[in-house]
Write an enzyme that holds these catalytic residues in place. Structure first.
Site, PDB file in Angstrom:
ATOM      1  N   CYS A   2      53.625  40.725  35.778  1.00  0.00           N
ATOM      2  CA  CYS A   2      54.342  41.651  34.903  1.00  0.00           C
ATOM      3  C   CYS A   2      54.669  41.005  33.557  1.00  0.00           C
ATOM      4  CB  CYS A   2      55.654  42.065  35.554  1.00  0.00           C
ATOM      5  SG  CYS A   2      55.440  42.710  37.207  1.00  0.00           S
ATOM      6  N   ARG A  27      48.079  39.195  30.868  1.00  0.00           N
ATOM      7  CA  ARG A  27      48.715  38.670  32.070  1.00  0.00           C
ATOM      8  C   ARG A  27      48.273  39.424  33.320  1.00  0.00           C
ATOM      9  NH1 ARG A  27      53.652  35.951  30.687  1.00  0.00           N
ATOM     10  NH2 ARG A  27      54.636  36.621  32.592  1.00  0.00           N
ATOM     11  N   TRP A  75      52.521  44.655  37.394  1.00  0.00           N
ATOM     12  CA  TRP A  75      51.469  44.207  38.305  1.00  0.00           C
ATOM     13  C   TRP A  75      52.047  44.421  39.694  1.00  0.00           C
ATOM     14  CZ3 TRP A  75      50.506  40.083  41.825  1.00  0.00           C
ATOM     15  CH2 TRP A  75      49.160  39.789  42.054  1.00  0.00           C
ATOM     16  N   ASN A 101      60.461  41.195  36.029  1.00  0.00           N
ATOM     17  CA  ASN A 101      59.314  40.385  36.422  1.00  0.00           C
ATOM     18  C   ASN A 101      59.802  39.497  37.552  1.00  0.00           C
ATOM     19  OD1 ASN A 101      57.069  38.819  36.581  1.00  0.00           O
ATOM     20  ND2 ASN A 101      57.208  37.934  34.529  1.00  0.00           N
ATOM     21  N   GLY A 102      59.098  39.488  38.696  1.00  0.00           N
ATOM     22  CA  GLY A 102      59.538  38.654  39.820  1.00  0.00           C
ATOM     23  C   GLY A 102      59.673  39.499  41.072  1.00  0.00           C
ATOM     24  N   GLU A 481      34.652  24.641  39.941  1.00  0.00           N
ATOM     25  CA  GLU A 481      35.099  25.393  38.770  1.00  0.00           C
ATOM     26  C   GLU A 481      34.042  26.429  38.339  1.00  0.00           C
ATOM     27  OE1 GLU A 481      37.777  25.916  37.486  1.00  0.00           O
ATOM     28  OE2 GLU A 481      37.418  26.600  35.445  1.00  0.00           O
ATOM     29  N   LYS A 485      34.744  30.414  38.194  1.00  0.00           N
ATOM     30  CA  LYS A 485      34.582  31.140  36.935  1.00  0.00           C
ATOM     31  C   LYS A 485      33.684  32.346  37.159  1.00  0.00           C
ATOM     32  CE  LYS A 485      36.839  30.014  34.987  1.00  0.00           C
ATOM     33  NZ  LYS A 485      38.053  29.267  34.775  1.00  0.00           N
ATOM     34  N   GLU A 488      35.335  35.108  39.557  1.00  0.00           N
ATOM     35  CA  GLU A 488      36.510  35.842  39.074  1.00  0.00           C
ATOM     36  C   GLU A 488      36.165  36.852  37.987  1.00  0.00           C
ATOM     37  OE1 GLU A 488      39.657  33.358  37.488  1.00  0.00           O
ATOM     38  OE2 GLU A 488      38.226  32.025  36.542  1.00  0.00           O
ATOM     39  N   HIS A 504      25.509  21.633  56.942  1.00  0.00           N
ATOM     40  CA  HIS A 504      26.384  21.711  58.110  1.00  0.00           C
ATOM     41  C   HIS A 504      26.882  23.135  58.338  1.00  0.00           C
ATOM     42  CE1 HIS A 504      26.243  17.420  58.640  1.00  0.00           C
ATOM     43  NE2 HIS A 504      26.464  17.282  57.340  1.00  0.00           N
ATOM     44  N   LYS A 604      47.212  36.451  34.626  1.00  0.00           N
ATOM     45  CA  LYS A 604      47.116  35.186  33.903  1.00  0.00           C
ATOM     46  C   LYS A 604      48.166  34.204  34.374  1.00  0.00           C
ATOM     47  CE  LYS A 604      45.576  32.451  30.695  1.00  0.00           C
ATOM     48  NZ  LYS A 604      44.318  31.750  31.042  1.00  0.00           N
TER      49      LYS A 604
HETATM   50  C1  F6R Z   1      41.014  30.506  36.801  1.00  0.00           C
HETATM   51  C2  F6R Z   1      42.411  30.509  36.462  1.00  0.00           C
HETATM   52  C3  F6R Z   1      43.400  30.260  37.537  1.00  0.00           C
HETATM   53  C4  F6R Z   1      44.501  29.319  37.042  1.00  0.00           C
HETATM   54  C5  F6R Z   1      45.592  29.202  38.100  1.00  0.00           C
HETATM   55  C6  F6R Z   1      46.692  28.253  37.686  1.00  0.00           C
HETATM   56  O1  F6R Z   1      40.215  30.798  35.696  1.00  0.00           O
HETATM   57  O2  F6R Z   1      42.787  30.732  35.338  1.00  0.00           O
HETATM   58  O3  F6R Z   1      42.775  29.755  38.666  1.00  0.00           O
HETATM   59  O4  F6R Z   1      43.927  28.084  36.759  1.00  0.00           O
HETATM   60  O5  F6R Z   1      46.155  30.469  38.354  1.00  0.00           O
HETATM   61  O6  F6R Z   1      47.350  28.702  36.548  1.00  0.00           O
HETATM   62  P1  F6R Z   1      48.212  27.703  35.667  1.00  0.00           P
HETATM   63  O7  F6R Z   1      47.285  26.693  35.100  1.00  0.00           O
HETATM   64  O8  F6R Z   1      48.862  28.559  34.631  1.00  0.00           O
HETATM   65  O9  F6R Z   1      49.210  27.068  36.598  1.00  0.00           O
END
Ligand code: F6R
Length: 609
Positions: A2, A27, A75, A101-102, A481, A485, A488, A504, A604
């Site tokens: 949120c 976000r 959210w 938010n929360g 990674e 990427k 997602e 395995h 985010k």
């Molecule tokens: C992937 C991504 C997430 C963040 C994760 C941690 O592209 O952005 O996996 O890396 O949610 O977020 P932070 O770094 O803000 O703690």
């Protein structure tokens, strides 16, 4: 997660709120709403789906006039995305409006108490319970009512509250969810993060847990939970407004990928002085470095993947036992931590609930804690014993790229400095690594200049239903990674495996034409990963190999496509190997018509556990 924005001042509030909400879209959200006070009444407008629906409903704010208001992007956690469940929520009398938010963890209990007192509810949310609780305590003093209500609330929250009885104040309160106050020329703001108000001001103050702020158009007062007035310092945010805008790029993600040379350079330069790494302003003093017996690196998602890189590097170059741990698992594993353990927490936002909880757990067990964080003044930055900031600027795309690269840069600095302090790296190698580190931004530029090749590769494979990534050692960390990427933002099923582990079990999933991306930049393990490539080739997979220039011929002989990165020191290959994987994911998602900057279901800043 949120997003909250609030304004009180001389301007019309609604357009400012809508602008702020647009900046907070990154976000992640599924509905949005605003509440604005005018002529003795609170007017609320809400819409499910994209913010443009709310803008249409309100004629870009023109239909909701008034100079004090609160806005929210929701959210969903409690109840489906719907207008009833979206914020702001009004109290039963319609006199108090709230955005949140929360999560109010004890909302069922409070709801039952309020029902027994004759209150009724229109939504399924925990937030409506909070605004009704404020109304329950309201006897003419809004600040007191908010304070009494939050005293009864368990969980995490950032609340923004306005009331038609108090059109000259906006109340903000937080516990474990981020909230800032910002000081503008025509009035003052509250917001979940600075990007919502960066267009109007760079002067902010961060609320700390338990703080309540009473924001008026000409000033702000802060109180603690006993309503004793306290002081909170103003901070100046030097992020560029342009950095938070797309500047002609089709997506923020692409823009941020292209910013990587700059952010890596800035992050490295901040800690290199006169040809030496200087971390003297952190807890990593030479005396302390010699006391470290164990290192735990904690993070979520991509930040955890930087931790995996860190594990390989720190063990190799410092010989200190190092583990990379998922923050969400850390607290529940009875971690082995003591006062000789260095805990490194990594977080772009500095607000991730799991990482923050892990940091607190580590501190309570006696560890010294070092945070690698991008957002200045964020909760994790404040709570850790020491901070190294990644100088990545605002990262707007949900999928991280530039913050990840800046975190890698910090990991190289820590590894090299620690190794040098412990006498485990020769002066010549130290100089060589450092010189090469400073060449990394230029080499990232070189990789970026090959983006058409990745665009072409993406056009060949974007229809695949499943894509695998394999690598060994640092290349395994990069595979994790690359796979994250891709999945997602493109929604293609993807898995990353350590090359030797494939046989395995997972190799059973390899079918003719399945794409396997083999990350093969570790020279010493090149032959080993090529053996794994041959195993999948024998099952008729297509293989795209990412390797250093010097291995081009060897890789071309056994794989279908090769993308090369410039040759570099073995410690630093992750910074170059990550770039083609980001661009590949980007172009695959583009070809599939995905919402790249705001992928479905993702947020985010993940501020709930
Ligand atoms: C992937 C991504 C997430 C963040 C994760 C941690 O592209 O952005 O996996 O890396 O949610 O977020 P932070 O770094 O803000 O703690």
């Amino acid at each position: 997660m949120c997003g909250i924005v609030g304004y009180i001042g001389r301007e019309e509030a609604a357009p400012i709120l809508l602008y702020g909400l647009e900046r907070l879209e990154y976000r992640g959200y599924d509905s949005a709403g605003i509440a604005v006070y005018d002529k003795g009444k609170l007017n609320v407008a809400k819409a499910v789906g994209k913010l443009k629906n709310l803008c249409e409903l309100t004629d870009n704010g023109a239909k909701v006039s008034g100079c004090i208001g609160i806005g929210h992007t929701r959210w969903a956690t409690h109840g489906q995305p719907s207008t009833d469940n979206s914020h702001p929520h009004l109290s039963g009398s319609g006199k108090i409006a709230i955005v949140h938010n929360g999560i109010v963890e004890n909302y069922m209990k409070i709801r039952e108490m309020l029902l027994s007192e004759g209150f009724t509810f229109k939504s399924e949310t925990d937030t409506e319970v909070a605004v009704q609780l404020i109304e329950y305590y309201y006897k003419g003093n809004l600040l007191e009512a908010v304070s009494k209500a939050v005293d009864k609330i368990e969980g995490s929250y950032a609340f923004g509250v306005i009331s038609s009885d108090h059109p000259d104040e906006l109340i903000a309160v937080r516990k474990e969810s981020p909230l800032i106050v910002a000081y503008g020329e025509t009035g003052n703001f509250i917001a979940s993060d600075i990007t919502a108000v960066l267009k109007y001001t760079r002067n902010v103050a961060y609320l700390e847990d338990g703080d309540i702020a009473v924001v008026k158009k000409d000033g702000v007062k802060f109180y603690n939970s006993y309503l004793k007035e306290i002081q909170r310092e103003k901070a100046y945010i030097d992020w560029d407004v342009e950095d938070a805008q797309r500047e002609g790029y089709q997506h923020f993600m692409l823009k941020e990928i292209y910013e990587q040379p700059k952010v890596v350079k800035n992050t490295l330069s901040a800690h290199i002085k006169d040809g030496r790494i200087d971390l003297s302003d952190t807890l990593l003093t030479p005396e302390y470095c010699r006391e470290i017996k164990r290192i735990s690196i904690i993070g979520c998602g991509s930040a955890y993947h930087v931790g995996v890189v860190g594990k390989y590097l720190l063990e190799k170059y410092t010989r200190i036992p190092t583990e990379a741990v998922l923050a969400s698992e850390f607290r529940y594993t009875d971690p082995i931590i003591d006062n000789h353990t260095l805990v490194i927490v990594i977080s772009q936002s500095g607000e991730t609930a799991d990482t923050r909880a892990a940091l607190r757990e580590a501190k309570s067990l006696g560890a010294r804690t070092l945070a690698i964080v991008n957002v200045v003044g964020s909760s994790i930055a404040k709570e850790a014993d020491s901070v190294i900031y990644t100088l990545a600027g605002p990262e707007i795309a949900v999928a991280t790229t530039k913050a990840y690269s800046a975190q890698l840069a910090v990991m190289y600095l820590i590894t090299t400095a620690l190794s040098s302090t412990l006498g485990l790296i020769s002066a010549a190698e130290y100089d060589e690594v450092l010189a090469e580190m400073l060449r990394i931004p230029g080499k990232i530029e070189t990789v970026l200049s090959d983006r058409e090749q990745l665009q072409h590769l993406a056009s060949m494979y974007f229809n695949n239903s499943s894509i695998f990534f394999i690598g060994r050692n640092l290349d395994y960390a990069i595979s994790l990674e690359g796979s994250l990427k891709l999945k997602e933002i493109s929604y293609i099923h993807s898995e990353a495996y350590a090359g030797g582990e494939l046989k395995h079990g997972t190799i059973s999933l390899i079918e003719p034409e399945t794409l396997v991306v083999a990350v093969a930049t570790c020279e010493k393990l090149f032959d080993k990963i090529i053996s794994n490539v041959k195993e999948v080739k024998a099952r008729e997979a297509n293989v795209l190999c990412i390797t250093q220039n010097k291995s081009f011929n060897a890789a071309s002989a056994v794989t279908d496509n090769v993308f090369t990165i410039p040759n570099t020191h073995e410690m630093l290959t992750p910074s170059l190997a990550a770039i083609p994987l980001q661009l590949f994911a980007y172009y695959v998602a583009l070809d599939r018509g995905c919402d790249i900057d705001k992928p479905r279901n993702l947020a985010k800043s993940v501020t709930v556990e």
